[in-house]
Enzyme design. Structure first.
Site, PDB file in Angstrom:
ATOM      1  N   SER B  40      31.074   6.261  21.053  1.00 16.47           N
ATOM      2  CA  SER B  40      29.835   5.648  21.528  1.00 16.47           C
ATOM      3  C   SER B  40      29.179   4.801  20.441  1.00 16.47           C
ATOM      4  O   SER B  40      28.231   4.078  20.701  1.00 16.47           O
ATOM      5  CB  SER B  40      28.874   6.741  21.987  1.00 16.47           C
ATOM      6  OG  SER B  40      28.646   7.654  20.929  1.00 16.47           O
ATOM      7  N   CYS B  41      29.660   4.907  19.215  1.00 17.05           N
ATOM      8  CA  CYS B  41      29.112   4.106  18.117  1.00 17.05           C
ATOM      9  C   CYS B  41      29.524   2.644  18.271  1.00 17.05           C
ATOM     10  O   CYS B  41      30.452   2.325  19.003  1.00 17.05           O
ATOM     11  CB  CYS B  41      29.626   4.608  16.775  1.00 17.05           C
ATOM     12  SG  CYS B  41      28.982   6.215  16.282  1.00 17.05           S
ATOM     13  N   ILE B  42      28.797   1.779  17.545  1.00 17.38           N
ATOM     14  CA  ILE B  42      29.101   0.349  17.569  1.00 17.38           C
ATOM     15  C   ILE B  42      29.637  -0.065  16.209  1.00 17.38           C
ATOM     16  O   ILE B  42      29.106   0.340  15.180  1.00 17.38           O
ATOM     17  CB  ILE B  42      27.819  -0.470  17.839  1.00 17.38           C
ATOM     18  CG1 ILE B  42      27.235  -0.161  19.216  1.00 17.38           C
ATOM     19  CG2 ILE B  42      28.078  -1.974  17.671  1.00 17.38           C
ATOM     20  CD1 ILE B  42      27.779  -0.953  20.368  1.00 17.38           C
TER      21      ILE B  42
END
Lengths: 217, 169
Positions: B40-42
């Site tokens: 879910s991180c960018i």
């Protein structure tokens, strides 16, 4: 909880020796329960290793796992008297072997998780492991633990772990989780192994620890 | 601060710099900047082509609650974007030449979809880029799969590796 304090990054905690022992014991009981049901379902005898309970930060977890390793992950959300997340992981090869067993294929026949059948077979297996793990804990404490329907992913290990820990970080304002781990491995050469990880919410963990202390007194 | 700056430009072997969660890395030609296993991180990449300087940040959540966070500087999108831009500018880049690309922001399990962590991350990163006046030249966000991203500071190619293969954006 004794060591719980407000730190710059949110809540931080440390477990004392008694709490660690108690949680280790609990992890043992629950893991044995879960893996026994796995063995019954697959007809494969399993050896269990329950490593000590760990308090890990997001960064710390990143260093402990094989980041890009492909795993089949079965995720269950827990609510009721105890809330948190539970993740069952089967590394790629083990996942394939388990599909062979569950679907009556020749050993080594499964080489990918392509069909919905294969996916749901693994998901059910993971779900069963998760449920029996939770049952054991719920029985022990006499509280309710309601697992959500499982969701499945077959992808990079760190992507799954990261997603769960980030969700936990946002909801609980902490970047640490208590990780119950259970490694299991079959006795034969089929090379089946996997992990069960429990990420309790802080309030649930606190509650659990006070119940444990009361039990001793 | 978690950045890398190398002194000699020409004879360097290509080195790979990895940004862990909440970290950023800045490097120049010919090195590579990598973030592994994004869920879910960018993974945000900034690149100044004429200067051949690139920077990446591994962003975890949309907003740092009260700004009092003393942890890693790039955990939160609203803090990470200006910090990474500032760090780029320290490395002889010009703001008007910097372009951005990003990937990640997945939701790995359907049961987590309602939290929309990845989506919210992507939105805040875009808002912050706009505020900073930096053009977003490409993105591969959302979905339900993990990604490993690499920024090649030599070519400016931003590649995204998933379980199904590699693509450049």
């Amino acid at each position: 909880m004794n060591g719980r304090k407000e730190g710059p990054g949110g809540l931080e905690f440390e477990l004392n020796a008694f709490q660690k022992d108690a949680l280790n014991e609990l992890g043992n009981i629950a893991s044995c329960h879960a893996v026994t049901s796995l063995a019954e379902m697959t007809g494969v005898t399993m050896n269990i290793k329950v490593p000590p309970v760990e308090v890990v930060s997001i960064e710390g977890a990143e260093k402990k796992i094989a980041i890009e390793k492909m795993v089949a992950g079965i995720f269950v959300q827990l609510s009721g008297g105890f809330s948190g997340y539970l993740l069952v992981l089967f590394p790629e090869r083990s996942a394939f072997s388990l599909i062979d067993i569950l679907m009556g294929k020749m050993p080594g026949e499964t080489k990918s998780i392509g069909t919905e059948m294969e996916e749901s077979a693994l998901m059910e297996l993971g779900n069963m492991l998760a449920s029996s793990f939770c049952d054991a804990i719920a029985d022990f404490f006499q509280f309710s633990m309601m697992p959500s329907p499982p969701s499945f992913s077959f992808d990079m290990m760190s992507a799954m772990m990261e997603n769960l820990m980030v969700a936990m970080a946002e909801a609980e304002k902490t970047e640490q989780v208590i990780l119950f781990k259970c490694d299991f491995k079959d006795e034969t050469e089929k090379g089946i192994y996997g992990y069960i990880m429990l990420f309790p919410h802080h309030d649930s963990l606190k509650n659990m620890l006070s119940l444990l202390e009361a039990e001793v007194k | 601060m978690a950045t890398e700056r190398l002194e000699s430009e020409s004879e360097d072997e290509v080195e790979r710099y990895y940004a862990g969660i909440g970290e950023m890395k800045v490097a120049h030609n010919p090195h590579q900047l990598i973030i592994m296993g994004l869920g879910s991180c960018i993974g945000l990449a900034l690149y100044d082509r004429p200067a051949k300087v690139g920077g990446i940040a591994h962003i975890m959540l949309p907003e740092g609650k009260d700004g009092s966070n003393t942890g890693k500087c790039c955990k939160f999108a609203d803090i990470a974007v200006p910090v990474l831009v500032k760090e780029m500018l320290r490395h002889k880049t010009a703001k008007e030449r910097i372009v951005a690309k990003m990937a990640g922001g997945a939701s790995m399990f359907s049961a987590m979809d309602s939290l929309q962590i990845g989506d919210r991350n992507a939105i805040v990163v875009k808002e912050e880029l706009k505020k900073a006046g930096i053009m977003l030249a490409g993105e591969d966000t959302g979905g339900n799969y993990g990604r490993t991203v690499t920024l090649d500071t030599c070519t400016g190619v931003f590649s995204v590796k998933t379980k199904d293969g590699i693509k450049s954006i």
